[in-house]
Design an enzyme around this catalytic site. Structure first.
Site, short mmCIF file in Angstrom:
data_model
loop_
_atom_site.label_atom_id
_atom_site.label_comp_id
_atom_site.label_asym_id
_atom_site.label_seq_id
_atom_site.Cartn_x
_atom_site.Cartn_y
_atom_site.Cartn_z
N SER A 1 1.43 -0.69 -0.10
CA SER A 1 -0.48 -0.15 -0.03
C SER A 1 0.49 1.57 -0.15
O SER A 1 1.88 1.42 0.69
CB SER A 1 -1.08 -0.06 1.36
OG SER A 1 -1.29 0.84 1.07
N GLU B 1 0.52 3.66 1.79
CA GLU B 1 0.43 3.46 3.56
C GLU B 1 1.91 3.68 3.29
O GLU B 1 2.38 4.56 5.44
CB GLU B 1 -0.63 3.06 4.25
CG GLU B 1 -2.26 4.09 4.03
CD GLU B 1 -2.19 5.24 4.86
OE1 GLU B 1 -1.59 5.08 6.40
OE2 GLU B 1 -2.02 6.01 3.73
N TYR C 1 -1.37 0.05 10.51
CA TYR C 1 -1.67 -0.38 9.01
C TYR C 1 -0.35 -0.33 8.36
O TYR C 1 -0.38 -0.73 7.94
CB TYR C 1 -3.23 -0.02 8.59
CG TYR C 1 -3.66 -0.03 7.10
CD1 TYR C 1 -3.51 -0.98 6.84
CD2 TYR C 1 -2.22 0.24 6.47
CE1 TYR C 1 -3.66 -1.83 5.57
CE2 TYR C 1 -2.84 0.27 4.52
CZ TYR C 1 -3.48 -0.98 4.41
OH TYR C 1 -3.80 -1.46 3.54
P1 NAP Z 1 -11.50 -4.50 1.44
O1 NAP Z 1 -12.61 -4.25 0.45
O2 NAP Z 1 -11.69 -3.67 3.19
O3 NAP Z 1 -11.15 -6.35 1.67
C1 NAP Z 1 -10.62 -6.65 2.82
C2 NAP Z 1 -11.07 -7.97 2.60
O4 NAP Z 1 -9.86 -8.86 3.87
C3 NAP Z 1 -12.49 -9.10 3.23
O5 NAP Z 1 -12.73 -10.28 2.16
C4 NAP Z 1 -12.12 -9.58 4.41
O6 NAP Z 1 -13.24 -10.68 4.54
C5 NAP Z 1 -10.90 -10.03 4.20
N1 NAP Z 1 -10.44 -9.93 5.61
C6 NAP Z 1 -9.83 -8.98 6.43
N2 NAP Z 1 -9.61 -9.55 8.27
C7 NAP Z 1 -9.70 -10.65 7.05
C8 NAP Z 1 -9.46 -12.19 8.25
N3 NAP Z 1 -8.92 -12.09 9.49
N4 NAP Z 1 -9.22 -13.76 7.73
C9 NAP Z 1 -9.49 -13.58 6.88
N5 NAP Z 1 -10.07 -12.48 6.06
C10 NAP Z 1 -9.67 -11.17 6.31
O7 NAP Z 1 -10.51 -4.38 0.21
P2 NAP Z 1 -9.25 -3.63 -0.79
O8 NAP Z 1 -9.88 -1.92 -0.83
O9 NAP Z 1 -10.77 -4.52 -1.33
O10 NAP Z 1 -8.15 -4.05 -0.15
C11 NAP Z 1 -7.66 -5.58 -0.69
C12 NAP Z 1 -5.78 -5.21 0.19
O11 NAP Z 1 -5.31 -4.52 -0.47
C13 NAP Z 1 -5.58 -5.30 1.55
O12 NAP Z 1 -5.00 -5.95 1.69
C14 NAP Z 1 -5.85 -3.56 1.36
O13 NAP Z 1 -5.10 -3.31 2.89
C15 NAP Z 1 -4.82 -3.89 0.27
N6 NAP Z 1 -4.61 -2.09 -0.16
C16 NAP Z 1 -5.62 -1.75 -0.48
C17 NAP Z 1 -6.06 -0.58 -1.17
C18 NAP Z 1 -7.36 0.36 -1.71
O14 NAP Z 1 -7.05 1.95 -1.96
N7 NAP Z 1 -8.52 -0.08 -1.85
C19 NAP Z 1 -4.95 0.12 -1.77
C20 NAP Z 1 -3.48 -0.46 -1.11
C21 NAP Z 1 -3.68 -1.49 -0.66
P3 NAP Z 1 -14.76 -9.89 4.91
O15 NAP Z 1 -15.45 -9.59 3.90
O16 NAP Z 1 -15.06 -11.41 6.17
O17 NAP Z 1 -13.95 -9.05 6.09
O1 G4F Z 2 -10.88 6.49 2.84
P1 G4F Z 2 -9.59 6.36 3.82
O2 G4F Z 2 -9.99 5.47 5.10
O3 G4F Z 2 -8.31 5.91 3.21
P2 G4F Z 2 -6.63 5.84 3.38
O4 G4F Z 2 -6.97 6.36 4.67
O5 G4F Z 2 -6.05 6.45 2.39
O6 G4F Z 2 -6.58 4.25 3.65
C1 G4F Z 2 -6.70 3.98 2.00
O7 G4F Z 2 -5.86 4.18 1.03
C2 G4F Z 2 -4.34 3.34 1.47
C3 G4F Z 2 -3.46 3.35 0.08
O8 G4F Z 2 -3.05 4.83 0.73
C4 G4F Z 2 -5.11 1.53 1.51
F1 G4F Z 2 -3.82 1.24 2.10
C5 G4F Z 2 -6.42 1.27 2.91
O9 G4F Z 2 -6.07 0.03 3.53
C6 G4F Z 2 -7.22 2.26 2.41
O10 G4F Z 2 -8.54 1.66 1.55
O11 G4F Z 2 -8.74 8.19 4.10
C7 G4F Z 2 -9.10 8.43 3.15
C8 G4F Z 2 -8.52 10.68 3.51
C9 G4F Z 2 -7.68 9.98 4.73
O12 G4F Z 2 -6.52 11.79 5.01
C10 G4F Z 2 -8.39 10.32 6.45
O13 G4F Z 2 -7.86 11.50 7.32
O14 G4F Z 2 -9.56 11.35 4.40
C11 G4F Z 2 -9.43 11.71 5.26
N1 G4F Z 2 -10.47 11.31 5.89
C12 G4F Z 2 -11.23 12.67 5.74
N2 G4F Z 2 -12.40 12.83 7.15
C13 G4F Z 2 -11.63 11.34 6.35
C14 G4F Z 2 -12.75 11.49 6.80
N3 G4F Z 2 -11.47 9.38 6.18
C15 G4F Z 2 -12.70 8.39 6.51
N4 G4F Z 2 -12.21 7.20 6.56
N5 G4F Z 2 -13.71 9.27 6.79
C16 G4F Z 2 -13.84 10.49 7.16
O15 G4F Z 2 -14.77 10.70 7.59
#
Ligand code: NAP
Ligand code: G4F
Length: 325
Positions: free
Chosen positions: A130, A132, A154
């Site tokens: 990520s 992050e 995280y």
């Molecule tokens: P998501 O929608 O939150 O999906 C997370 C998945 O992980 C769900 O299927 C969840 O299952 C499963 N999970 C969580 N805890 C678990 C556990 N203890 N045992 C088994 N399964 C578990 O996340 P996503 O946005 O698709 O992201 C996929 C991956 O990419 C994650 O690793 C995330 O950290 C990473 N990532 C995401 C982004 C982004 O912007 N979306 C960016 C960078 C990296 P349940 O349905 O059972 O909860």
């Molecule tokens: O949407 P966010 O919660 O995503 P964040 O923290 O960037 O993380 C996501 O992206 C990562 C990749 O860079 C992934 F690895 C991670 O798993 C996840 O998918 O927050 C985005 C931004 C933050 O700066 C937060 O402080 O939005 C700001 N924010 C402002 N108000 C808020 C809010 N975030 C959330 N969730 N809720 C609010 O009300």
């Protein structure tokens, strides 16, 4: 006709897992998913993103906290490719429960890598890294060589996963790589993330079902792309000759405020009238800006994002209007 490839996806019930499954099914893969047992007991709530493809995929219950349960599946399936997407993925929650975030994210990754080494060393492995990991960014645009500076449990868990993946590649010659993906969104995004919180609130406000939208730091900036585009990059990484890590993003950055302004304007409303600041939504340590330099992916994977910021926001708001009608 060649042999049908087997792919195992952890986190198949999540946003990326659902798009990746669809993508791999189109490529004629046999798709297996690792899911928590509770998910199988509550299909209507927990499997909503993959309900349309349930008949085409095979789900196995296991826990990322149990090495034994993971070994059983990997030993049985011996997948050609393993996409490890399962994680506690919500950054804000990782401040509330550091222990389970580190536990699931670091141990889960370690268990899978160790199971591959001992029971299926030919499986190719993708780790969901990520942006992050860059946290307090050390460069204006982040690439594969930029130093990590995580700002949450995280982020730390993803740096640990990245290092585990690298070390298994170097020590045991496993085909293992990390995609360092920047934020990617879609109508399937979880409601707790800021983009979906905004698009769903805009829809509900427009439909008269909600009055205001509470947000924390609206000045945070992110590099937002579409999840559908990003799952293709995951697959491309595992089709290369050599396992390597890649940054995936759009190279464009917008603030949370920009996202809200555009989302409200799409339904003809002025965001200033509806947004309320809630200090409880601020994080103890924030990631202020993230912007990708994805030149390596462009050059080696021939990958580039297909969806721009405006198209993404429009799609999310439109889908949420339909959803809440
Ligand atoms: P998501 O929608 O939150 O999906 C997370 C998945 O992980 C769900 O299927 C969840 O299952 C499963 N999970 C969580 N805890 C678990 C556990 N203890 N045992 C088994 N399964 C578990 O996340 P996503 O946005 O698709 O992201 C996929 C991956 O990419 C994650 O690793 C995330 O950290 C990473 N990532 C995401 C982004 C982004 O912007 N979306 C960016 C960078 C990296 P349940 O349905 O059972 O909860
Ligand atoms: O949407 P966010 O919660 O995503 P964040 O923290 O960037 O993380 C996501 O992206 C990562 C990749 O860079 C992934 F690895 C991670 O798993 C996840 O998918 O927050 C985005 C931004 C933050 O700066 C937060 O402080 O939005 C700001 N924010 C402002 N108000 C808020 C809010 N975030 C959330 N969730 N809720 C609010 O009300």
């Amino acid at each position: 006709m060649g042999k049908i490839k087997k792919a195992l996806i952890t986190g198949i019930t999540g946003q990326d897992g659902s798009y990746l499954s669809e993508f791999l099914l189109k490529k004629n893969y046999q798709v297996y998913g690792l899911v928590r047992r509770v998910a199988l007991e509550d299909e209507s709530h927990r499997l909503w993103r993959i309900k349309h493809i349930l008949k085409k995929i095979k789900l196995n219950s296991a826990s990322l906290e149990s090495y034994a349960s993971i070994v059983k599946i990997i030993q049985k399936i011996k997948p050609d490719e393993i996409y490890h997407l399962g994680a506690q993925s919500y950054v804000a929650y990782s401040f509330e429960d550091e222990f389970s975030t580190l536990n699931t994210n670091i141990n889960g990754t370690h268990y899978i890598l160790s199971a591959i080494k001992d029971f299926s060393p030919k499986s190719k492995f993708y780790f969901a890294g990520s942006s992050e990991m860059f946290g307090k960014v050390q460069k204006n645009k982040q690439d594969e060589k930029t130093r990590f500076y995580p700002r949450s449990a995280y982020g730390i868990s993803k740096v640990a996963g990245f290092e585990l993946t690298r070390n298994y590649r170097e020590a045991y010659k496993i085909f293992a790589c990390t995609g360092i993906l920047f934020n990617h969104e879609s109508p399937r995004r979880g409601f707790e993330f800021v983009t979906r919180k905004i698009s769903s609130s805009v829809a509900k406000i427009k439909l008269g079902k909600q009055k205001t939208l509470q947000l924390g730091n609206i000045y945070a900036k992110r590099d937002w792309g579409h999840a559908k585009d990003y799952v293709e990059a995951m697959w491309l990484m595992l089709q290369q000759k050599k396992p390597e890590d890649f940054v995936i993003g759009t190279g464009k950055m917008h603030s949370v405020k920009d996202f809200a302004k555009l989302a409200f304007s799409i339904v003809g409303l002025n965001y200033k009238k509806y947004i309320r600041f809630n200090k409880n939504l601020l994080r103890p340590s924030e990631v202020d800006t993230l912007k990708a330099n994805y030149n390596k992916a462009k050059k080696n994977l021939k990958w580039k994002p297909k969806t721009n910021f405006t198209q993404l926001v429009k799609e999310m708001v439109k889908e949420d209007l339909n959803f809440f009608k």
